[in-house]
Design a protein around this motif. Structure first.
Motif, PDB file in Angstrom:
ATOM      1  N   SER A   1       0.830  -1.203   0.000  1.00 44.37           N
ATOM      2  CA  SER A   1       0.000   0.000   0.000  1.00 44.37           C
ATOM      3  C   SER A   1       0.866   1.256   0.000  1.00 44.37           C
ATOM      4  N   LEU A   2       1.883   1.295   0.857  1.00 40.65           N
ATOM      5  CA  LEU A   2       2.747   2.470   0.938  1.00 40.65           C
ATOM      6  C   LEU A   2       3.610   2.626  -0.307  1.00 40.65           C
ATOM      7  N   ALA A   3       4.072   1.491  -0.860  1.00 40.84           N
ATOM      8  CA  ALA A   3       4.813   1.565  -2.119  1.00 40.84           C
ATOM      9  C   ALA A   3       3.931   2.117  -3.229  1.00 40.84           C
ATOM     10  N   GLY A   4       2.651   1.734  -3.213  1.00 41.72           N
ATOM     11  CA  GLY A   4       1.712   2.253  -4.201  1.00 41.72           C
ATOM     12  C   GLY A   4       1.508   3.752  -4.061  1.00 41.72           C
ATOM     13  N   ILE A   5       1.371   4.228  -2.816  1.00 36.28           N
ATOM     14  CA  ILE A   5       1.204   5.666  -2.576  1.00 36.28           C
ATOM     15  C   ILE A   5       2.423   6.433  -3.078  1.00 36.28           C
ATOM     16  N   TYR A   6       3.603   5.944  -2.729  1.00 32.38           N
ATOM     17  CA  TYR A   6       4.839   6.623  -3.123  1.00 32.38           C
ATOM     18  C   TYR A   6       4.981   6.637  -4.644  1.00 32.38           C
ATOM     19  N   SER A   7       4.712   5.499  -5.265  1.00 34.60           N
ATOM     20  CA  SER A   7       4.900   5.417  -6.714  1.00 34.60           C
ATOM     21  C   SER A   7       3.863   6.250  -7.460  1.00 34.60           C
ATOM     22  N   LEU A   8       2.610   6.328  -6.961  1.00 37.18           N
ATOM     23  CA  LEU A   8       1.598   7.161  -7.598  1.00 37.18           C
ATOM     24  C   LEU A   8       2.011   8.632  -7.569  1.00 37.18           C
ATOM     25  N   ARG A   9       2.554   9.047  -6.443  1.00 38.98           N
ATOM     26  CA  ARG A   9       2.995  10.446  -6.335  1.00 38.98           C
ATOM     27  C   ARG A   9       4.170  10.731  -7.249  1.00 38.98           C
ATOM     28  N   MET A  10       5.161   9.835  -7.258  1.00 44.04           N
ATOM     29  CA  MET A  10       6.327  10.049  -8.101  1.00 44.04           C
ATOM     30  C   MET A  10       5.957   9.969  -9.583  1.00 44.04           C
ATOM     31  N   LEU A  11       5.021   9.109  -9.913  1.00 47.09           N
ATOM     32  CA  LEU A  11       4.549   9.035 -11.293  1.00 47.09           C
ATOM     33  C   LEU A  11       3.969  10.377 -11.722  1.00 47.09           C
ATOM     34  N   GLY A  12       3.202  10.987 -10.822  1.00 45.70           N
ATOM     35  CA  GLY A  12       2.638  12.300 -11.119  1.00 45.70           C
ATOM     36  C   GLY A  12       3.697  13.354 -11.344  1.00 45.70           C
ATOM     37  N   LEU A  13       4.767  13.321 -10.568  1.00 46.86           N
ATOM     38  CA  LEU A  13       5.848  14.290 -10.737  1.00 46.86           C
ATOM     39  C   LEU A  13       6.613  14.079 -12.034  1.00 46.86           C
ATOM     40  N   PHE A  14       6.851  12.818 -12.392  1.00 47.57           N
ATOM     41  CA  PHE A  14       7.719  12.512 -13.535  1.00 47.57           C
ATOM     42  C   PHE A  14       6.999  12.571 -14.879  1.00 47.57           C
ATOM     43  N   LEU A  15       5.663  12.473 -14.891  1.00 48.86           N
ATOM     44  CA  LEU A  15       4.944  12.384 -16.162  1.00 48.86           C
ATOM     45  C   LEU A  15       5.214  13.567 -17.082  1.00 48.86           C
ATOM     46  N   ILE A  16       5.389  14.755 -16.498  1.00 48.52           N
ATOM     47  CA  ILE A  16       5.557  15.924 -17.360  1.00 48.52           C
ATOM     48  C   ILE A  16       7.006  16.142 -17.786  1.00 48.52           C
ATOM     49  N   LEU A  17       7.948  15.405 -17.192  1.00 49.41           N
ATOM     50  CA  LEU A  17       9.366  15.642 -17.489  1.00 49.41           C
ATOM     51  C   LEU A  17       9.680  15.571 -18.988  1.00 49.41           C
TER      52      LEU A  17
END
Length: 472
Positions: free
Chosen positions: A24-40
């Motif tokens: 669950s926590l890995a999912g939360i962390y990865s969802l947030r990081m995915l949001g940050l990296f998508l626009i790169l």
């Protein structure tokens, strides 16, 4: 089926509660990081059409999240000790979602900068790591942290590949709306999938401790490594200010196909780095591998500088860059773990992460400013110069000691007993450093596996102390 078997092998020894908490926590962390990296990989292509856009402001918008993230991640982590992990993580995800919405609705570059900076205020990294530590036993913590790290790496790879594809369907404003949705989904996962911790406690191996900051900041070897992650993320962000534009305008590749370049490059670069990880860790050639990887980064930047009009040249340079980048992303935390004094790893990693986010901020701003004055060639030359400076620091660092962190559960002891126990542990062959924290009931050790007298270690305080698996 194979993936499920791999997960079961990885989580072998974990309880059902630990597995549920960890995924669950890995999912939360990865969802947030995915949001940050998508626009790169797409932002610089989009931002030129925003009102008031200049190259410097475009770069600033790309890296703006880094400054607020750097300023707030340690305070938020410490605050989570006082008011609880879930309230801090929830507030952070709400701030991240609000920042995403502001950026999505903005039609000026200033609005996007404000949104990106607001995204960075959702600095939940330290609180998430602390909650992982709360919910896992010490002997399972190495696996837990490894899975969190793996989730971040996967998010980065997915974002680089998916960002250009999604951009064709929903545009960059749509990507920001998607990141807001991912943040809200993270809140749902947090409250539905993660058990409640009634009494969070501080973990020196995971969280920063205020009393340790001067010790860490005064360690020149640790600060060289912190400077290294600063440089690494400066290079990443500065390069991606201009790389998507160079791929489109100089190499002639339609933005819709950029993801089809990034994905195979990332996958093959990860495969290529594995032998060097083995050489560094198993053969104890960490310094040589580290310096070599930094040099390859410089080679990649110079290749972009001279061959960016060529699609083939750009792709080769991209592969060199990500092979070195992934290798350094893996080895730098390992070096910090080896170098940090016993009981100071959480603080050392906090300083390290702060420098990482500062690097992203400076890289975005500097990359945009240099691009405005000197074009593509100027940015790649600037990055090559940063690598040359980094090589000076890397070449003069001391070879790392091959020590690993280990924790020992000692039960309830008073301060006098803790001091006596620390002296006895320090006398064991192979124990290089030790700190006993009576309040936590834990002894933090740095040990050399090749010299460690494990029998002597287990004989000390057998009634009070139970050895756990290493926490690296």
């Amino acid at each position: 089926m194979k993936q499920n078997k791999a997960k079961r092998r990885f989580t072998l020894g974990m309880t059902l509660l630990e597995r549920r908490s960890l995924f669950s926590l890995a999912g939360i962390y990865s969802l947030r990081m995915l949001g940050l990296f998508l626009i790169l990989p797409v932002f610089s292509l989009y931002a030129h059409d925003l009102q008031g856009a200049t190259p410097a402001l475009i770069g600033l918008a790309l890296g703006a999240y880094g400054i607020t993230q750097a300023l707030l991640q340690i305070p938020f982590g410490l605050l989570s000790d006082r008011i609880g992990r879930k309230p801090i993580i929830t507030a952070g995800l709400i701030l991240f979602a609000l920042g995403s919405i502001v950026a999505a609705m903005a039609d000026t570059i200033a609005g996007v900068i404000i949104g990106r900076a607001l995204q960075g205020t959702g600095a939940i990294a330290a609180a998430v790591m602390a909650l992982v530590a709360d919910l896992t036993r010490e002997e399972q913590r190495t696996k837990a942290m490894a899975l969190i790290g793996l989730s971040i790496g996967m998010s980065f790879a997915v974002a680089l590949a998916a960002g250009p594809v999604l951009n064709q369907w929903i545009g960059v404003p749509g990507l920001f709306w998607l990141t807001a949705i991912l943040a809200v989904l993270g809140i749902a996962v947090l409250h539905l999938g993660v058990p409640q911790v009634t009494a969070p406690r501080h973990h020196l191996d995971v969280e920063p401790a205020p009393q340790q900051f001067l010790r860490v900041l005064g360690d020149f070897q640790l600060m060289r490594l912190a400077l290294g992650i600063f440089f690494l993320h400066l290079l990443l962000t500065a390069s991606f200010v201009v790389l998507p534009i160079s791929l489109r305008d100089e190499s002639g590749l339609d933005p819709a196909y950029h993801g089809y370049v990034y994905l195979p490059v990332l996958v093959t670069s990860i495969i290529a780095m594995v032998p060097f990880i083995i050489l560094a860790e198993k053969k104890r050639r960490m310094k040589e591998v580290f310096i070599g990887a930094v040099a390859v980064l410089g080679l990649a930047e110079l290749a972009w500088r001279f061959f960016h009009p060529s699609l083939a040249g750009t792709i080769v340079a991209l592969w060199l860059f990500f092979t070195a980048f992934n290798l350094l992303e893996a080895t730098l935390p390992s070096l910090v773990s080896k170098q940090s004094p016993a009981g100071s790893k959480g603080t050392a990693m906090g300083v390290y992460s702060t420098c990482q986010f500062l690097g992203a901020f400076v890289g975005g701003w500097a990359g945009g400013a240099v691009y405005g004055y000197f074009g593509f060639e100027g940015v790649f030359t600037f990055c090559a110069g940063i690598v040359a400076l980094w090589l000076i620091f890397a070449a003069t660092m001391e070879p790392p000691q091959y020590l690993r962190s280990q924790t020992l559960s000692i039960g309830k002891v008073n301060p006098d007993e803790a001091q006596l126990l620390a002296k006895r542990l320090a006398q064991v062959t192979g124990v290089a450093d030790v700190v006993v924290v009576a309040e936590e009931g834990i002894a933090y050790l740095k040990v050399d596996d090749e010299r460690l007298d494990k029998a002597a270690l287990t004989e000390i305080g057998p009634e009070q102390m139970q050895s756990t698996q290493p926490s690296i």
